[in-house]
Design a protein around this motif. Structure first.
Motif, PDB file in Angstrom:
ATOM      1  N   VAL A   1       0.837  -1.202   0.000  1.00  0.00           N
ATOM      2  CA  VAL A   1       0.000   0.000   0.000  1.00  0.00           C
ATOM      3  C   VAL A   1       0.868   1.246   0.000  1.00  0.00           C
ATOM      4  O   VAL A   1       0.656   2.170  -0.788  1.00  0.00           O
ATOM      5  CB  VAL A   1      -0.969  -0.002   1.207  1.00  0.00           C
ATOM      6  N   VAL A   2       1.884   1.284   0.865  1.00  0.00           N
ATOM      7  CA  VAL A   2       2.777   2.449   0.936  1.00  0.00           C
ATOM      8  C   VAL A   2       3.563   2.583  -0.369  1.00  0.00           C
ATOM      9  O   VAL A   2       3.719   3.689  -0.887  1.00  0.00           O
ATOM     10  CB  VAL A   2       3.715   2.344   2.157  1.00  0.00           C
ATOM     11  N   ARG A   3       4.046   1.459  -0.889  1.00  0.00           N
ATOM     12  CA  ARG A   3       4.773   1.518  -2.167  1.00  0.00           C
ATOM     13  C   ARG A   3       3.879   2.062  -3.268  1.00  0.00           C
ATOM     14  O   ARG A   3       4.306   2.871  -4.086  1.00  0.00           O
ATOM     15  CB  ARG A   3       5.298   0.129  -2.548  1.00  0.00           C
ATOM     16  N   ALA A   4       2.627   1.645  -3.291  1.00  0.00           N
ATOM     17  CA  ALA A   4       1.693   2.124  -4.309  1.00  0.00           C
ATOM     18  C   ALA A   4       1.446   3.619  -4.165  1.00  0.00           C
ATOM     19  O   ALA A   4       1.400   4.342  -5.161  1.00  0.00           O
ATOM     20  CB  ALA A   4       0.378   1.350  -4.227  1.00  0.00           C
ATOM     21  N   LEU A   5       1.294   4.092  -2.919  1.00  0.00           N
ATOM     22  CA  LEU A   5       1.086   5.526  -2.697  1.00  0.00           C
ATOM     23  C   LEU A   5       2.291   6.336  -3.154  1.00  0.00           C
ATOM     24  O   LEU A   5       2.146   7.385  -3.780  1.00  0.00           O
ATOM     25  CB  LEU A   5       0.791   5.807  -1.227  1.00  0.00           C
ATOM     26  N   ARG A   6       3.485   5.838  -2.827  1.00  0.00           N
ATOM     27  CA  ARG A   6       4.705   6.535  -3.265  1.00  0.00           C
ATOM     28  C   ARG A   6       4.782   6.549  -4.784  1.00  0.00           C
ATOM     29  O   ARG A   6       5.133   7.560  -5.387  1.00  0.00           O
ATOM     30  CB  ARG A   6       5.937   5.863  -2.680  1.00  0.00           C
ATOM     31  N   SER A   7       4.466   5.434  -5.395  1.00  0.00           N
ATOM     32  CA  SER A   7       4.501   5.342  -6.846  1.00  0.00           C
ATOM     33  C   SER A   7       3.475   6.284  -7.464  1.00  0.00           C
ATOM     34  O   SER A   7       3.747   6.948  -8.464  1.00  0.00           O
ATOM     35  CB  SER A   7       4.231   3.899  -7.278  1.00  0.00           C
ATOM     36  N   ASP A   8       2.277   6.346  -6.866  1.00  0.00           N
ATOM     37  CA  ASP A   8       1.244   7.259  -7.364  1.00  0.00           C
ATOM     38  C   ASP A   8       1.700   8.707  -7.271  1.00  0.00           C
ATOM     39  O   ASP A   8       1.471   9.494  -8.179  1.00  0.00           O
ATOM     40  CB  ASP A   8      -0.061   7.087  -6.576  1.00  0.00           C
ATOM     41  N   ARG A   9       2.355   9.054  -6.160  1.00  0.00           N
ATOM     42  CA  ARG A   9       2.855  10.423  -5.987  1.00  0.00           C
ATOM     43  C   ARG A   9       3.903  10.744  -7.048  1.00  0.00           C
ATOM     44  O   ARG A   9       3.886  11.817  -7.640  1.00  0.00           O
ATOM     45  CB  ARG A   9       3.453  10.593  -4.589  1.00  0.00           C
ATOM     46  N   ARG A  10       4.804   9.790  -7.264  1.00  0.00           N
ATOM     47  CA  ARG A  10       5.846  10.016  -8.279  1.00  0.00           C
ATOM     48  C   ARG A  10       5.228  10.121  -9.662  1.00  0.00           C
ATOM     49  O   ARG A  10       5.629  10.939 -10.474  1.00  0.00           O
ATOM     50  CB  ARG A  10       6.891   8.902  -8.236  1.00  0.00           C
ATOM     51  N   ALA A  11       4.241   9.270  -9.945  1.00  0.00           N
ATOM     52  CA  ALA A  11       3.582   9.321 -11.248  1.00  0.00           C
ATOM     53  C   ALA A  11       2.871  10.665 -11.439  1.00  0.00           C
ATOM     54  O   ALA A  11       2.892  11.230 -12.532  1.00  0.00           O
ATOM     55  CB  ALA A  11       2.599   8.164 -11.391  1.00  0.00           C
ATOM     56  N   ALA A  12       2.274  11.184 -10.377  1.00  0.00           N
ATOM     57  CA  ALA A  12       1.607  12.491 -10.467  1.00  0.00           C
ATOM     58  C   ALA A  12       2.626  13.598 -10.746  1.00  0.00           C
ATOM     59  O   ALA A  12       2.368  14.510 -11.545  1.00  0.00           O
ATOM     60  CB  ALA A  12       0.839  12.784  -9.187  1.00  0.00           C
ATOM     61  N   GLN A  13       3.791  13.509 -10.103  1.00  0.00           N
ATOM     62  CA  GLN A  13       4.857  14.479 -10.383  1.00  0.00           C
ATOM     63  C   GLN A  13       5.315  14.341 -11.834  1.00  0.00           C
ATOM     64  O   GLN A  13       5.549  15.327 -12.527  1.00  0.00           O
ATOM     65  CB  GLN A  13       6.040  14.266  -9.448  1.00  0.00           C
TER      66      GLN A  13
END
Length: 131
Positions: free
Chosen positions: A48-60
């Motif tokens: 879950v945390v990895r997915a959130l970090r990945s989502d944040r990076r993808a948004a950037q």
């Protein structure tokens, strides 16, 4: 007693006191270090945390794409002047190299504009593009 002798004795006594305090406190300091080192090592944060970090990076990465790439690859990244960026089969390293160095006559270099974190974010965004 002369003043020089008194000063020497006083300095010697002060040195011995400092050494005694240092050696006296060293077991306490060691036990603190041991307690710190006995803590559990950091573990994987979980999917879950990895997915959130990945989502944040993808948004950037999406923001970077919109400002720098969309005019050639299209607002939706499906290609216009440049190719579609959906379902890329290139490795992350190849995408990073192409982004940094560009493609002669086809794509400008972004190596001086993007840092490594920017390129990682851009790749995270590109990896999120699926048909």
């Amino acid at each position: 007693m002369q003043i020089e002798t008194k000063a020497t004795v006083l300095a010697s006594v002060a040195s011995v006191c400092v050494l005694a305090m240092t050696f006296g406190l060293s077991p306490l300091l060691r036990s603190t270090e041991t307690a710190d080192s006995s803590r559990e090592p950091r573990t994987d944060p979980g999917p879950v945390v990895r997915a959130l970090r990945s989502d944040r990076r993808a948004a950037q990465g999406q923001k970077l794409f919109e400002r720098n790439c969309a005019h050639c690859h299209g607002d939706d990244a499906r290609g216009e002047e440049g190719p579609s960026l959906y379902n890329l089969t290139l490795s992350d390293a190849r995408i990073a190299k192409r982004t940094r160095e560009g493609v002669k006559g086809e794509m400008p270099r972004f190596g001086s504009k993007f840092n490594d974190a920017d390129i990682e974010a851009l790749i995270a965004f590109l990896r999120s593009l699926k048909d």
